[in-house]
Enzyme design. Structure first.
Site, mmCIF file in Angstrom:
data_model
loop_
_atom_site.group_PDB
_atom_site.id
_atom_site.type_symbol
_atom_site.label_atom_id
_atom_site.label_comp_id
_atom_site.label_asym_id
_atom_site.label_seq_id
_atom_site.Cartn_x
_atom_site.Cartn_y
_atom_site.Cartn_z
ATOM 1 N N SER A 303 0.820 -1.154 0.041
ATOM 2 C CA SER A 303 0.010 -0.085 0.025
ATOM 3 C C SER A 303 0.916 1.298 0.026
ATOM 4 C CB SER A 303 -0.784 0.016 1.312
ATOM 5 O OG SER A 303 -1.862 0.843 1.086
ATOM 6 N N ASP A 314 10.380 5.235 -10.164
ATOM 7 C CA ASP A 314 9.855 5.820 -11.381
ATOM 8 C C ASP A 314 10.817 7.158 -11.625
ATOM 9 O OD1 ASP A 314 8.021 3.930 -11.920
ATOM 10 O OD2 ASP A 314 6.172 5.281 -11.819
ATOM 11 N N LYS A 328 -0.922 -4.184 -3.165
ATOM 12 C CA LYS A 328 -2.208 -3.584 -3.136
ATOM 13 C C LYS A 328 -2.306 -2.112 -3.465
ATOM 14 C CE LYS A 328 -5.323 -2.429 0.685
ATOM 15 N NZ LYS A 328 -5.534 -0.899 0.223
#
Length: 437
Positions: A303, A314, A328
């Site tokens: 999460s 990224d 999740k």
């Protein structure tokens, strides 16, 4: 620090359990009311529902009151949506609110459901669960001798809760092992979400156990404290440890990521209601001073922890090391109802800066390093003359050379017993060496 496009509410990104560290946020109920008005009522299905209700009341072997039947119907509606949506009765709602403060009762584990079994997502540091050796991925097949297969998550959580100090026995199944019993004692769980120290001069270690309301601020203080401990000099490398971090508050995850980023997107969410469309970007401040970064993750990183790891990956801000994360990528919002009840409803999916949905996939590390048990080979070490009590000194003034057996056993450095952490530190040292060249 935060630059969301919409800031009407903060949804939660925590796992579907209430025993440890889930976080919550309130979203106005008017959003769902407006959405429901757009669709006509399913009259045929409602007639069937009323008919079933009437048949149960009149024909079931034992009398059942209307309240019980209707609450069970509500629970049934939510239990068939996804593993993270739930109907929260007053005690469960109160328990969920407690977890954001970092102090609550229980065993200290985040759990979910897999194949109708209760599965450990992650144990929380310094709790009865972690001290007893419970691991991410363990299946809880019995609680005090009662099978858990088929029971609801909330029911399992209620069975594991209890008075501080009271005993409980969990029957666990772990990959490659026969079922075994583990006896624990419940405790009031006080979770410290941030820990930090210098591994070696110039190299810091920052552990985030879960994302509570004040975690962003605590990370900022930890970075400043490590610089001070490093004689006021900028760190040469930092390990950010998100292993077995089950998630928590979205806002805190964004704040932590922002401490390491100076621009660009951190995370965005997509859903059907207006307040589920959120987007967060970093500001120019850099609490980390662009220190070379290695981020540790594993299957217990979930999460909000995956938000941080995904954003840093990224934006190529750090090297992600370890094993694949939990996966999740859904957002739960708490929608309060009357009578101190609430819905915990999945309302959106979150996406990394490059548009990746982590739901049911997880973050893949840049460098895969599996967990390993370290053993020190002392078979070739023997007692030397310099180890003997009352030995003569070196007549030429040379430095004595005792064996290093005792020195090794006295080591308290965390990287000496943690293979993944040791590999992260080695990578940082290699990066530092490359930069000097």
């Amino acid at each position: 620090m935060l630059h969301p496009r919409h800031l009407a509410c903060f949804p939660i990104l925590a796992l579907s359990m209430l025993l440890g560290g889930s976080a919550w946020a309130q979203q106005p109920a008017t959003e769902t009311t407006t959405a429901s008005q757009k669709a006509p009522l399913p009259l045929d299905e409602l007639r069937t529902f009323v008919e079933v209700l009437d048949r149960i009341k009149s024909a079931y072997v034992e009398p059942i009151d209307d309240k019980t039947l209707l609450e069970n119907a509500i629970k049934g509606m939510l239990s068939n949506l996804d593993p993270h949506s739930a109907y929260l009765e007053p005690q469960a709602f109160s328990d969920l609110q407690e977890t954001t403060s970092g102090e609550f009762g229980g065993l200290g584990i985040e759990v979910g459901i897999e194949d109708s079994f209760i599965k450990v997502v992650s144990p929380i540091d310094d709790t009865p669960a972690s001290k007893a050796g419970i691991e991410a991925g363990d299946l809880i097949v019995k609680i005090d001798g009662h099978p858990t297969k088929g029971i609801s998550l909330n029911e399992a959580i209620e069975r594991m809760r209890g008075k501080s100090g009271s005993p409980i026995t969990l029957t666990l199944v772990r990959e490659g092992r026969q079922p075994f019993d583990l006896k624990l004692k419940r405790a009031v769980i006080k979770v410290k979400s941030v820990k930090s120290q210098l591994l070696e001069p110039g190299y810091g270690y920052l552990r985030v156990t879960q994302f509570q309301m004040n975690t962003g601020e605590e990370v900022s203080k930890a970075l400043a404290r490590m610089k001070k401990d490093n004689k006021g000099k900028k760190l040469e490398g930092l390990v950010l440890d998100l292993r077995n971090n089950p998630g928590g508050v979205l806002q805190s995850a964004v704040e932590v990521a922002d401490h390491f980023l100076t621009s660009g997107l951190i995370v965005y969410t997509k859903g059907r209601i207006a307040n589920s469309e959120l987007s967060f970007s970093a500001d120019a401040a850099d609490a980390s001073e662009r220190v070379p970064l290695v981020v540790l993750i594993n299957s217990g990183s979930a999460s909000a922890a995956e938000i941080v790891a995904g954003a840093l990956q990224d934006q190529k801000r750090g090297v992600i090391m370890g094993t694949e994360s939990f996966g999740k990528g859904s957002v739960q919002t708490i929608l309060p109802l009357n009578n101190d009840r609430a819905l915990k409803l999945t309302t959106a999916l979150y996406f990394t800066p490059k548009g990746r949905s982590i739901q049911a996939q997880g973050i893949e590390p840049d460098i895969e390093v599996s967990r390993a048990r370290l053993t020190r080979d002392t078979s070739n070490e023997t007692v030397r003359e310099a180890d003997l009590l009352g030995h003569l000194g070196n007549g030429n003034g040379g430095t004595e050379r005792p064996s290093n057996i005792q020195a090794a056993s006295d080591s308290t450095r965390p990287q000496d017993d943690d293979y993944q952490l040791g590999q992260a530190l080695n990578l940082l040292k290699g990066l530092s060496f490359t930069r000097r060249d």
